[in-house]
Scaffold this motif. Structure first.
Motif, PDB file in Angstrom:
ATOM      1  N   GLU A 187       0.769  -1.112  -0.072  1.00  0.00           N
ATOM      2  CA  GLU A 187       0.034   0.024  -0.014  1.00  0.00           C
ATOM      3  C   GLU A 187       0.864   1.479   0.104  1.00  0.00           C
ATOM      4  OE1 GLU A 187      -2.715  -0.283   3.292  1.00  0.00           O
ATOM      5  OE2 GLU A 187      -3.574  -2.132   2.488  1.00  0.00           O
ATOM      6  N   LYS A 188       2.156   1.427  -0.320  1.00  0.00           N
ATOM      7  CA  LYS A 188       3.093   2.220  -0.302  1.00  0.00           C
ATOM      8  C   LYS A 188       3.517   2.582  -1.642  1.00  0.00           C
ATOM      9  CE  LYS A 188       4.189   1.296   4.624  1.00  0.00           C
ATOM     10  NZ  LYS A 188       5.137   1.010   5.723  1.00  0.00           N
ATOM     11  N   THR A 189       3.044   3.352  -2.318  1.00  0.00           N
ATOM     12  CA  THR A 189       3.346   3.338  -3.797  1.00  0.00           C
ATOM     13  C   THR A 189       4.689   3.790  -4.028  1.00  0.00           C
ATOM     14  OG1 THR A 189       1.026   4.167  -4.308  1.00  0.00           O
ATOM     15  CG2 THR A 189       2.562   4.513  -5.865  1.00  0.00           C
ATOM     16  N   GLU A 190       5.292   4.693  -3.550  1.00  0.00           N
ATOM     17  CA  GLU A 190       6.720   4.991  -3.607  1.00  0.00           C
ATOM     18  C   GLU A 190       7.791   3.956  -3.380  1.00  0.00           C
ATOM     19  OE1 GLU A 190       8.143   8.715  -1.809  1.00  0.00           O
ATOM     20  OE2 GLU A 190       6.294   9.801  -2.070  1.00  0.00           O
ATOM     21  N   LYS A 191       7.389   3.176  -2.404  1.00  0.00           N
ATOM     22  CA  LYS A 191       8.370   2.054  -2.080  1.00  0.00           C
ATOM     23  C   LYS A 191       8.400   1.033  -3.379  1.00  0.00           C
ATOM     24  CE  LYS A 191       9.323   2.278   2.863  1.00  0.00           C
ATOM     25  NZ  LYS A 191       8.917   1.557   4.302  1.00  0.00           N
ATOM     26  N   LEU A 192       7.024   0.736  -3.557  1.00  0.00           N
ATOM     27  CA  LEU A 192       6.622  -0.133  -4.755  1.00  0.00           C
ATOM     28  C   LEU A 192       7.675   0.156  -5.928  1.00  0.00           C
ATOM     29  CD1 LEU A 192       3.136  -1.101  -4.398  1.00  0.00           C
ATOM     30  CD2 LEU A 192       5.282  -2.476  -3.823  1.00  0.00           C
ATOM     31  N   ALA A 193       7.481   1.640  -6.200  1.00  0.00           N
ATOM     32  CA  ALA A 193       7.975   2.194  -7.425  1.00  0.00           C
ATOM     33  C   ALA A 193       9.791   1.854  -7.113  1.00  0.00           C
ATOM     34  CB  ALA A 193       7.945   3.576  -7.583  1.00  0.00           C
ATOM     35  N   ALA A 194      10.234   2.321  -6.048  1.00  0.00           N
ATOM     36  CA  ALA A 194      11.580   2.215  -6.155  1.00  0.00           C
ATOM     37  C   ALA A 194      12.238   0.428  -6.054  1.00  0.00           C
ATOM     38  CB  ALA A 194      11.824   2.588  -4.509  1.00  0.00           C
ATOM     39  N   LEU A 195      11.236  -0.264  -5.525  1.00  0.00           N
ATOM     40  CA  LEU A 195      11.497  -1.769  -5.445  1.00  0.00           C
ATOM     41  C   LEU A 195      11.386  -2.221  -7.060  1.00  0.00           C
ATOM     42  CD1 LEU A 195       9.383  -3.061  -2.311  1.00  0.00           C
ATOM     43  CD2 LEU A 195      12.055  -3.191  -2.706  1.00  0.00           C
ATOM     44  N   ARG A 196      10.344  -1.607  -7.689  1.00  0.00           N
ATOM     45  CA  ARG A 196      10.435  -1.998  -9.214  1.00  0.00           C
ATOM     46  C   ARG A 196      11.613  -1.722  -9.797  1.00  0.00           C
ATOM     47  NH1 ARG A 196       8.548   0.558 -13.641  1.00  0.00           N
ATOM     48  NH2 ARG A 196       8.064  -0.597 -15.571  1.00  0.00           N
ATOM     49  N   GLN A 197      12.077  -0.478  -9.576  1.00  0.00           N
ATOM     50  CA  GLN A 197      13.389   0.067 -10.162  1.00  0.00           C
ATOM     51  C   GLN A 197      14.451  -0.879  -9.956  1.00  0.00           C
ATOM     52  OE1 GLN A 197      13.804   3.993  -9.054  1.00  0.00           O
ATOM     53  NE2 GLN A 197      12.086   4.589 -10.257  1.00  0.00           N
ATOM     54  N   GLU A 198      14.635  -1.448  -8.462  1.00  0.00           N
ATOM     55  CA  GLU A 198      15.724  -2.180  -8.085  1.00  0.00           C
ATOM     56  C   GLU A 198      15.593  -3.463  -8.915  1.00  0.00           C
ATOM     57  OE1 GLU A 198      19.005  -3.515  -5.624  1.00  0.00           O
ATOM     58  OE2 GLU A 198      18.234  -1.824  -6.453  1.00  0.00           O
ATOM     59  N   ALA A 199      14.551  -4.124  -9.035  1.00  0.00           N
ATOM     60  CA  ALA A 199      14.297  -5.417  -9.674  1.00  0.00           C
ATOM     61  C   ALA A 199      14.618  -5.011 -11.267  1.00  0.00           C
ATOM     62  CB  ALA A 199      12.721  -5.967  -9.816  1.00  0.00           C
ATOM     63  N   GLU A 200      14.548  -4.142 -11.996  1.00  0.00           N
ATOM     64  CA  GLU A 200      15.062  -3.958 -13.207  1.00  0.00           C
ATOM     65  C   GLU A 200      16.566  -3.754 -13.360  1.00  0.00           C
ATOM     66  OE1 GLU A 200      12.970  -0.306 -14.544  1.00  0.00           O
ATOM     67  OE2 GLU A 200      10.957  -1.441 -15.337  1.00  0.00           O
ATOM     68  N   ARG A 201      16.996  -3.192 -12.186  1.00  0.00           N
ATOM     69  CA  ARG A 201      18.444  -3.032 -12.225  1.00  0.00           C
ATOM     70  C   ARG A 201      19.189  -4.423 -12.165  1.00  0.00           C
ATOM     71  NH1 ARG A 201      22.618  -3.232  -8.987  1.00  0.00           N
ATOM     72  NH2 ARG A 201      21.369  -4.088  -7.234  1.00  0.00           N
ATOM     73  N   MET A 202      18.558  -5.365 -11.407  1.00  0.00           N
ATOM     74  CA  MET A 202      18.862  -6.623 -11.239  1.00  0.00           C
ATOM     75  C   MET A 202      18.396  -7.585 -12.292  1.00  0.00           C
ATOM     76  SD  MET A 202      18.293  -7.229  -7.216  1.00  0.00           S
ATOM     77  CE  MET A 202      18.874  -8.715  -7.266  1.00  0.00           C
ATOM     78  N   GLY A 203      17.749  -7.020 -13.451  1.00  0.00           N
ATOM     79  CA  GLY A 203      17.556  -8.091 -14.486  1.00  0.00           C
ATOM     80  C   GLY A 203      16.065  -8.953 -14.215  1.00  0.00           C
ATOM     81  N   ILE A 204      15.246  -8.547 -13.172  1.00  0.00           N
ATOM     82  CA  ILE A 204      14.194  -9.299 -12.911  1.00  0.00           C
ATOM     83  C   ILE A 204      12.923  -8.573 -13.433  1.00  0.00           C
ATOM     84  CG2 ILE A 204      12.844  -9.958 -10.996  1.00  0.00           C
ATOM     85  CD1 ILE A 204      15.508 -10.028  -8.992  1.00  0.00           C
ATOM     86  N   LYS A 205      12.279  -9.293 -13.898  1.00  0.00           N
ATOM     87  CA  LYS A 205      10.964  -8.976 -14.772  1.00  0.00           C
ATOM     88  C   LYS A 205       9.767  -8.379 -13.606  1.00  0.00           C
ATOM     89  CE  LYS A 205      11.764 -10.029 -19.508  1.00  0.00           C
ATOM     90  NZ  LYS A 205      11.253 -11.099 -20.740  1.00  0.00           N
TER      91      LYS A 205
END
Length: 547
Positions: A187-205
């Protein structure tokens, strides 16, 4: 072994992402070093970390005073823990445990009157024990400076253990680890956005929400190539509710929905309402059933009416009017064109909290390159290379205003682009001038100054423009391929509203396979990606190209 690798940091829930840089620099190989890393870490003062690293690797060190060598030995002569301050006060100045705790509290709160009083008490106590007054004052000043980043060891040890565990999970089970982090931040949009960016950095879709594949919560999904990705949670879409999405997933069971009509026949209308349906459509969760998001969105009432009728028939045991024996009567959906790309992405960001499938700035690529815009991922490198002023483009994610000491207001604005995001500071003079532009979802162009403060990057705006306005001032050309004559009336109407810019419009009417014709319109036009999106939706326009 894991801690000595280059990428030792997990997703730490401290004050900032700088913890990763601290761990890379310190490369802790013992739990004691990890505890010290956590205690030393603050986004601002971390000047003692290089000294700690060098001394850990063999550089000679001396304590501020020989009396306290034993107290500071485990941290190579550097004050790291609050407990060390209390022990120094006891040993050098004769403090009681209670008095030492009062000193610790005064330093932590930086209360000037109390600090002045404690300085006198400490100095007098030390000189009574034969310690030179100047040396006592020097040690006290070191302790006061330590208070800027001091941490008690009991907390640092607990954080260090959690850091070790999360780093191990991230290093060895990264997909499951990030999926778990996203579940905790559902329920925390900013954290979700940051985690998604981290996933992309690691090559995780991170796969978009899908009523046939998503669970209520985030889950790990096996991809066709055998790798694993994270499927976005239905319940993480705004205003849909966890229990309602659990009910939807339970209804789906092991039998995917075939069409929107099949979805309407099977869902419980008591568990889902119009707002939930619309937000699922805006997020793209129905694309597996209908690629036209606008149609699914506008047909929310139609779908719910069918669901309610089906539920009423089932309650009284009627034979279905809309389907039976495996047949489902098609729905009369509200037909029409899908949303243009910009509107589709804006709707998606509204429902999800950020842009999932693409970014609005993607369409501005050629324009941004001509304007020399620096991507958010390159800002730190630019600052380290000595670049002082840059242009930044991004969509406004969030804005926080605070009063200054003079009574004016300043603001911190979070921007996102396709490579990540950044935070920009606006002082009162600039904020007053551009406040109306800084609404969530608006694409802006920021002229900014970069400054490195220790390890932190400060980005200060000197001017902000609406990106569409900035693009309209740029010299570019748009080519419009016309397939049918019916497009001309609406095309002329739209182009007449865009006169007066520096750009050029070239029409490419379809003649025949042996004849190519280019018609360059007289005068200048405001050529922007948004204009291209508008023209692309016209019937009879086959292609748009901005160069």
């Amino acid at each position: 072994e894991m801690l000595s690798r280059g990428d030792t940091a997990g997703v730490f829930q401290f004050e900032g992402a700088g913890m990763r840089d601290v761990l890379k620099q310190m490369r802790p190989t013992r739990l004691e070093d990890l505890i010290a890393a956590v205690a030393l870490y603050r986004p601002g003062p971390m000047a003692n970390i290089p000294d700690y690293c060098r001394r850990k690797h063999g550089e000679a060190w001396e304590p501020p005073h020989e009396e306290i060598r034993e107290i500071l030995e485990e941290t190579y002569g550097i004050m790291v823990y609050q407990e060390q301050v209390m022990q120094i006060a006891q040993k050098m100045a004769g403090y009681s445990l209670g008095g030492a705790d009062l000193l610790r509290r005064a330093m932590g709160k930086k209360i000037r009157a109390e600090m002045d009083q404690q300085r006198v008490i400490f100095t007098e106590g030390a000189t009574k024990r034969g310690i030179d007054k100047d040396k006592a004052v020097e040690v006290f000043d070191l302790m006061a400076k330590f208070a800027d980043y001091g941490f008690n060891k009991s907390h640092a040890a607990a954080y260090a253990l959690v850091s070790y565990q999360t780093a191990w999970m991230k290093a060895n089970h990264p997909v499951a680890f990030l999926a778990g982090c996203m579940s905790l931040a559902r329920e925390k949009t900013e954290k979700l956005a940051a985690l998604r960016q981290e996933a992309e950095r690691m090559g995780i879709k991170v796969l978009p929400p899908d009523v046939n594949k998503s669970e209520a919560d985030f889950c790990v999904e096996t991809l066709p190539d055998g790798t694993h990705g994270i499927r976005y949670a239905l319940a993480a879409i705004k205003k849909v509710g966890f229990s309602a999405m659990e009910a939807l997933v339970a209804t789906r069971g092991g039998k995917p929905f075939k069409t929107l009509a099949d979805f309407a026949m099977r869902i419980d209308p008591k568990q889902i309402n119009r707002m939930q349906m619309e937000n699922l459509a805006k997020a793209g969760a129905f694309e597996c059933l209908d690629k036209n998001r606008a149609r699914a969105y506008k047909s929310a009432d139609t779908i719910l009416r069918r669901a309610q009728s089906q539920a009423q028939e089932a309650a009284v045991g009627q034979i279905g009017l809309f389907g039976g024996a495996g047949h489902v009567e098609p729905l009369r959906l509200v037909d029409g064109p899908d949303w243009p790309e910009f509107e589709r992405l804006a709707m998606e960001a509204e429902a999800v909290g950020f842009h999932m499938t693409a970014h609005p700035l993607d369409a501005y690529g050629p324009v941004l390159r001509r304007m020399g815009v620096t991507k958010s991922s390159g800002l730190l490198a630019a600052a380290e290379a000595g670049v002082g002023r840059v242009s930044i483009a991004g969509c406004v994610v969030d804005k926080k205003e605070r009063p200054t000491r003079t009574g004016n207001k300043m603001a911190w604005v979070r921007l996102s682009d396709a490579t990540g995001g950044c935070e920009v500071t606006l002082f009162s003079e600039v904020l007053t001038r551009v406040r109306d532009i800084l609404t969530a979802g608006t694409a802006v162009l920021v002229k900014a100054d970069l400054k490195l403060e220790g390890e932190a990057l400060r980005i200060t705006a000197s001017d902000v423009l609406d990106l569409e306005t900035a693009a309209a001032q740029n010299q570019s050309e748009m080519r419009v391929w016309i397939e049918k004559e019916e497009a001309l009336a609406q095309l002329c109407e739209i182009l007449n509203t865009q006169r007066g810019g520096p750009g050029r419009i070239t029409l490419m009417p379809g003649m025949d396979e042996t004849c190519d014709v280019e018609v360059r319109l007289k005068g200048g036009y405001k050529v922007t990606p948004l204009l291209g999106q508008r023209l692309k939706t016209l019937p009879g326009i086959s292609r748009i190209e901005q160069v």
